[in-house]
Design an enzyme around this catalytic site. Structure first.
Site, mmCIF file in Angstrom:
data_model
loop_
_atom_site.group_PDB
_atom_site.id
_atom_site.type_symbol
_atom_site.label_atom_id
_atom_site.label_comp_id
_atom_site.label_asym_id
_atom_site.label_seq_id
_atom_site.Cartn_x
_atom_site.Cartn_y
_atom_site.Cartn_z
ATOM 1 N N HIS A 1 0.832 -1.199 0.000
ATOM 2 C CA HIS A 1 0.000 0.000 0.000
ATOM 3 C C HIS A 1 0.870 1.252 0.000
ATOM 4 C CE1 HIS A 1 -3.811 -2.137 1.701
ATOM 5 N NE2 HIS A 1 -3.332 -2.705 0.612
ATOM 6 N N GLU B 1 0.704 3.948 1.847
ATOM 7 C CA GLU B 1 1.107 4.353 3.195
ATOM 8 C C GLU B 1 2.287 3.497 3.671
ATOM 9 O OE1 GLU B 1 -3.516 4.347 3.209
ATOM 10 O OE2 GLU B 1 -1.904 3.206 2.268
ATOM 11 N N CYS C 1 -2.398 -0.768 7.524
ATOM 12 C CA CYS C 1 -1.666 0.502 7.411
ATOM 13 C C CYS C 1 -1.905 1.369 8.647
ATOM 14 C CB CYS C 1 -2.061 1.239 6.131
ATOM 15 S SG CYS C 1 -1.374 0.467 4.642
ATOM 16 N N CYS D 1 -6.152 1.281 5.349
ATOM 17 C CA CYS D 1 -6.736 0.015 5.785
ATOM 18 C C CYS D 1 -6.281 -0.244 7.227
ATOM 19 C CB CYS D 1 -6.285 -1.121 4.861
ATOM 20 S SG CYS D 1 -4.534 -1.558 5.058
#
Length: 165
Positions: free
Chosen positions: A94, A96, A125, A122
């Site tokens: 991801h 992040e 993260c 999410c």
């Protein structure tokens, strides 16, 4: 040295251009960073900002040294799994996660920074955001931002803001 008089300023006070506020500035940059994302399904970006300076960027895609997602590097993304399903099978990182790990790779401290993201984080993260000491998350689009994720960030004292133009 004296300051120029009003009639000698380069731009009039009532200028024809409008400077973006800081949130807009960083979110606009995030949109450019997102274009580097190599995920077949979605391009997402995150910026880490400290003292109004970008300290790290990340976009979503396969890990360093692995075939790009759009080149077949992730079987889950190349398949027909519905959006948000089988995420445990996805090899893409991801945005992040990449912003945080890029900073770590280069020895940059992210504690007390602000994370700007084109998409809400999410749960996984969110845990990285909390444990790395990020103080605030500003996101543009909400994507499966579960109550559990929001509650966890709030309980840890992370400020959450939805950005809107």
């Amino acid at each position: 040295m004296s300051t120029p008089s009003k009639k000698h300023r380069r731009f009039p006070v009532e200028s024809v251009f409008k400077r973006p506020d800081w949130d807009t500035y960083f979110m606009d940059i995030a949109h450019v960073v997102a274009r580097r994302g190599n995920c077949r399904r979605r391009q997402v970006a995150a910026l880490l900002v400290k003292d109004r300076r970008i300290i790290s960027t990340g976009y979503n895609g396969t890990p360093r040294g692995v075939k790009n997602c759009f080149e077949g590097g992730c079987k889950r993304c190349a398949g027909d799994a519905p959006s948000g399903a089988d995420l445990g099978e996805c090899v893409c990182c991801h945005a992040e996660e990449n912003a945080i790990t890029q900073a770590a790779f280069h020895g940059i401290v992210v504690r007390d920074s602000v994370l700007y993201s084109t998409l809400s984080p999410c749960l996984i993260c969110a845990k990285m955001i909390i444990n790395s000491g990020i103080q605030e998350v500003v996101f543009e689009t909400e994507y499966q931002f579960s109550a559990q994720t929001r509650d966890l960030l709030q309980e840890a004292g992370v400020i959450i803001r939805k950005y809107s133009r």
